[in-house]
Design a protein around this motif. Sequence first.
Motif, short mmCIF file in Angstrom:
data_model
loop_
_atom_site.label_atom_id
_atom_site.label_comp_id
_atom_site.label_asym_id
_atom_site.label_seq_id
_atom_site.Cartn_x
_atom_site.Cartn_y
_atom_site.Cartn_z
N SER A 66 -7.33 34.51 -48.22
CA SER A 66 -8.54 35.26 -47.91
C SER A 66 -8.89 36.19 -49.05
N LYS A 67 -10.12 36.17 -49.42
CA LYS A 67 -10.67 37.06 -50.44
C LYS A 67 -11.86 37.78 -49.82
N SER A 68 -12.45 38.70 -50.57
CA SER A 68 -13.55 39.48 -50.01
C SER A 68 -14.78 38.63 -49.74
N ASP A 69 -14.96 37.54 -50.49
CA ASP A 69 -16.19 36.77 -50.36
C ASP A 69 -16.02 35.38 -49.77
N ARG A 70 -14.79 34.91 -49.64
CA ARG A 70 -14.58 33.59 -49.04
C ARG A 70 -13.16 33.46 -48.52
N HIS A 71 -13.02 32.63 -47.50
CA HIS A 71 -11.72 32.41 -46.88
C HIS A 71 -11.39 30.92 -46.88
N ILE A 72 -10.09 30.62 -46.87
CA ILE A 72 -9.62 29.25 -46.70
C ILE A 72 -8.92 29.17 -45.36
N VAL A 73 -9.49 28.38 -44.44
CA VAL A 73 -8.98 28.27 -43.08
C VAL A 73 -8.28 26.92 -42.91
N GLN A 74 -7.18 26.91 -42.17
CA GLN A 74 -6.49 25.65 -41.89
C GLN A 74 -6.37 25.44 -40.39
N VAL A 194 -28.89 34.01 -45.91
CA VAL A 194 -28.48 33.73 -44.53
C VAL A 194 -27.13 34.35 -44.18
N VAL A 195 -26.43 34.88 -45.17
CA VAL A 195 -25.10 35.45 -44.93
C VAL A 195 -25.08 36.91 -45.38
N GLU A 196 -24.54 37.76 -44.51
CA GLU A 196 -24.34 39.17 -44.85
C GLU A 196 -22.84 39.45 -44.85
N ALA A 197 -22.32 39.89 -45.97
CA ALA A 197 -20.89 40.17 -46.05
C ALA A 197 -20.54 41.36 -45.18
N PRO A 198 -19.41 41.29 -44.46
CA PRO A 198 -18.97 42.44 -43.66
C PRO A 198 -18.72 43.65 -44.55
N PRO A 199 -18.81 44.85 -44.02
CA PRO A 199 -18.52 46.06 -44.81
C PRO A 199 -17.12 45.99 -45.41
N PRO A 200 -16.91 46.61 -46.57
CA PRO A 200 -15.59 46.59 -47.22
C PRO A 200 -14.46 47.03 -46.30
N THR A 201 -14.75 48.00 -45.42
CA THR A 201 -13.70 48.47 -44.51
C THR A 201 -13.29 47.40 -43.52
N GLU A 202 -14.23 46.51 -43.17
CA GLU A 202 -13.93 45.42 -42.24
C GLU A 202 -13.03 44.38 -42.89
N LEU A 203 -13.20 44.20 -44.21
CA LEU A 203 -12.45 43.18 -44.91
C LEU A 203 -11.15 43.70 -45.51
N ALA A 204 -10.91 44.99 -45.42
CA ALA A 204 -9.76 45.58 -46.09
C ALA A 204 -8.45 45.01 -45.59
N VAL A 205 -8.38 44.62 -44.30
CA VAL A 205 -7.12 44.13 -43.75
C VAL A 205 -6.89 42.66 -44.07
N ALA A 206 -7.90 41.97 -44.56
CA ALA A 206 -7.76 40.54 -44.86
C ALA A 206 -7.65 40.34 -46.35
N THR A 207 -6.49 40.56 -46.91
CA THR A 207 -6.29 40.44 -48.35
C THR A 207 -5.43 39.25 -48.68
N THR A 208 -4.15 39.34 -48.42
CA THR A 208 -3.24 38.25 -48.70
C THR A 208 -2.42 37.93 -47.46
N PRO A 209 -2.47 36.68 -46.97
CA PRO A 209 -1.70 36.34 -45.79
C PRO A 209 -0.21 36.57 -46.00
N MET A 210 0.46 37.02 -44.95
CA MET A 210 1.90 37.18 -45.00
C MET A 210 2.57 35.95 -44.43
N PRO A 211 3.83 35.70 -44.77
CA PRO A 211 4.55 34.57 -44.19
C PRO A 211 4.79 34.79 -42.71
#
Length: 244
Positions: A66-74, A194-211
Amino acid sequence: MNLLKLSTTVCCVALMCLLFAPGARADDWNNKTVMTFSGPVEIPGVHLTGFGVLPAGTYVFKLLDSKSDRHIVQIFSQDERTVYATILAIPNFRLKATDKTVITFSERPAGEPEALRAWFYPGKNWGDEFVYPKARAVELAKTTNVPVLFTPVEIAIEVAEPIKSVDAPVVREMKRAPIMAVQPTGEQVELAAVVEAPPPTELAVATTPMPDSLPATGSSLPLIGLMGLMALGVSVSLQMKRVR
């Protein structure tokens, strides 16, 4: 003897508190979500051969990266042993939370499976909107009358082996692929239309997935020892007050 009993009791209480304290959960980092589909569902992204449409059943959604502008979902099998799909998604604040974890495109032609549009992790006010191949995005936009995200880059959509690493070539290609949107009229527009990025505070917790499990280096033994010493100090102080 009373001092020893008191110290032992306090230490035992401290140890029990540590054992039953809630630990760090991988779910809070990879947004693990279990979903059950009552019918077949079309999925975008790179999928195992023959699984462009998932049959009815239970699946697990997770963030691979997960990055601030795009995510990879499985999307995994229920036992999480098989990765059926790896999908590029964009956090979209304009997608308002609903009572459903996964939303699909509406107004599908009769007899065709529902197609995934977005994924909401419980508690979030925005969704991850999925990115489709260009040709399929044009079709979906026209039939559902809503804009659909797409990438003009030709990425192989079927693989023989599951994608297990964020460093896989196809994942790196997804992360740098340009993304646009197509309107129901067929007009191609910039993503920001068509896309509005969530506020930075909303994305702060989604940085690097943990194991799924935390490393063993975070032992609680030092903390237990410290609490034991503190308990011993408290018991000695109490005993001295009683003697006085």
